[in-house]
Design an enzyme around this catalytic site. Structure first.
Site, PDB file in Angstrom:
ATOM      1  N   HIS A  19       0.817  -1.216   0.000  1.00  0.00           N
ATOM      2  CA  HIS A  19       0.000   0.000   0.000  1.00  0.00           C
ATOM      3  C   HIS A  19       0.854   1.270   0.000  1.00  0.00           C
ATOM      4  CE1 HIS A  19      -4.206   0.582  -0.172  1.00  0.00           C
ATOM      5  NE2 HIS A  19      -4.490   0.710   1.100  1.00  0.00           N
ATOM      6  N   ASN A  66      -7.096   5.971   3.671  1.00  0.00           N
ATOM      7  CA  ASN A  66      -8.519   6.205   3.450  1.00  0.00           C
ATOM      8  C   ASN A  66      -8.937   7.666   3.584  1.00  0.00           C
ATOM      9  OD1 ASN A  66      -8.400   3.452   3.292  1.00  0.00           O
ATOM     10  ND2 ASN A  66      -9.737   3.074   5.040  1.00  0.00           N
ATOM     11  N   ASP A  91      -0.821   2.322  -5.398  1.00  0.00           N
ATOM     12  CA  ASP A  91      -0.811   0.883  -5.665  1.00  0.00           C
ATOM     13  C   ASP A  91      -2.100   0.453  -6.363  1.00  0.00           C
ATOM     14  OD1 ASP A  91      -1.885   1.572  -2.912  1.00  0.00           O
ATOM     15  OD2 ASP A  91      -2.566  -0.503  -3.059  1.00  0.00           O
ATOM     16  N   ASN A 112      -9.499   2.871  -1.690  1.00  0.00           N
ATOM     17  CA  ASN A 112     -10.033   3.821  -0.717  1.00  0.00           C
ATOM     18  C   ASN A 112      -9.312   5.169  -0.713  1.00  0.00           C
ATOM     19  OD1 ASN A 112     -12.114   2.158   0.185  1.00  0.00           O
ATOM     20  ND2 ASN A 112     -10.776   1.137   1.639  1.00  0.00           N
TER      21      ASN A 112
END
Length: 185
Positions: A19, A66, A91, A112
């Site tokens: 991530h 997020n 990513d 997200n």
């Protein structure tokens, strides 16, 4: 002015995760442009300098993935950076590890961080550099997968992907993004 945003999560435990590939690209650009990420404001860490006569910002939101839009929007507003002058590196599960794909706009694709950007920027018309991290094996939760580190057999191709994404960002500073897409896709 141009803004290059790399998405990721703050903290040592996330440094080498899938991530955080966007953060790794920003770190690479910071080194190659000699732009220290030494300013903490707008819920992020950033730096800027003039390259080819244009002010260039590098940003790593520190909001966790997020909530990335909570960092990007205020920085853009404060420095009056147009949406056309923003590229976001992140990513992507739908690309194999090591593959990069550039796009001029698009939806969130379930990401997200991009959902947050769409909500805060109010548009999907921002440039993206997606870096493939592959899909998890059956039975592995997506959240666990993106917060995992790369396998040893993936590390070399991921280093090359970080390098390619960095070169694409660098190319964008002097070329039209469509030309950069044609060169790197």
């Amino acid at each position: 002015m141009k803004l290059i945003v790399g998405l990721g999560n703050p903290g040592k435990k996330y440094d080498e995760t899938r991530h955080n590939i966007g953060f790794r690209v920003i770190d690479e650009l910071s080194k190659s442009f000699n732009i220290p990420l030494n300013q903490e404001k707008f819920k992020g860490v950033f730096g800027f300098d003039t390259i080819n006569g244009e002010k260039v910002f590098l940003l790593k939101p520190l909001t966790y993935m997020n909530l990335s839009g909570e960092s990007v929007r205020p920085l853009m507003d404060f420095y009056k950076i147009d949406i056309e002058d923003v590229v976001v590196v992140y990513d992507d599960l739908d690309l194999p590890p090591g593959k990069i794909r550039l796009r001029q706009k698009g939806g969130h694709g379930g990401h997200n961080g991009i959902k947050s950007l769409l909500a805060h920027l109010g548009t999907e018309n921002f440039k993206r550099i997606r870096v493939g991290v592959g899909r998890p094996e059956a039975g592995v939760a997506v959240a666990n997968y993106v917060l995992s580190t790369f396998r040893p057999d993936e590390r070399q191709e991921m280093e090359e992907a970080v390098s390619q994404a960095s070169k694409a960002c660098e190319s964008w500073l002097s070329k039209d993004f469509l030309n950069v897409m044609n060169s790197f896709n």
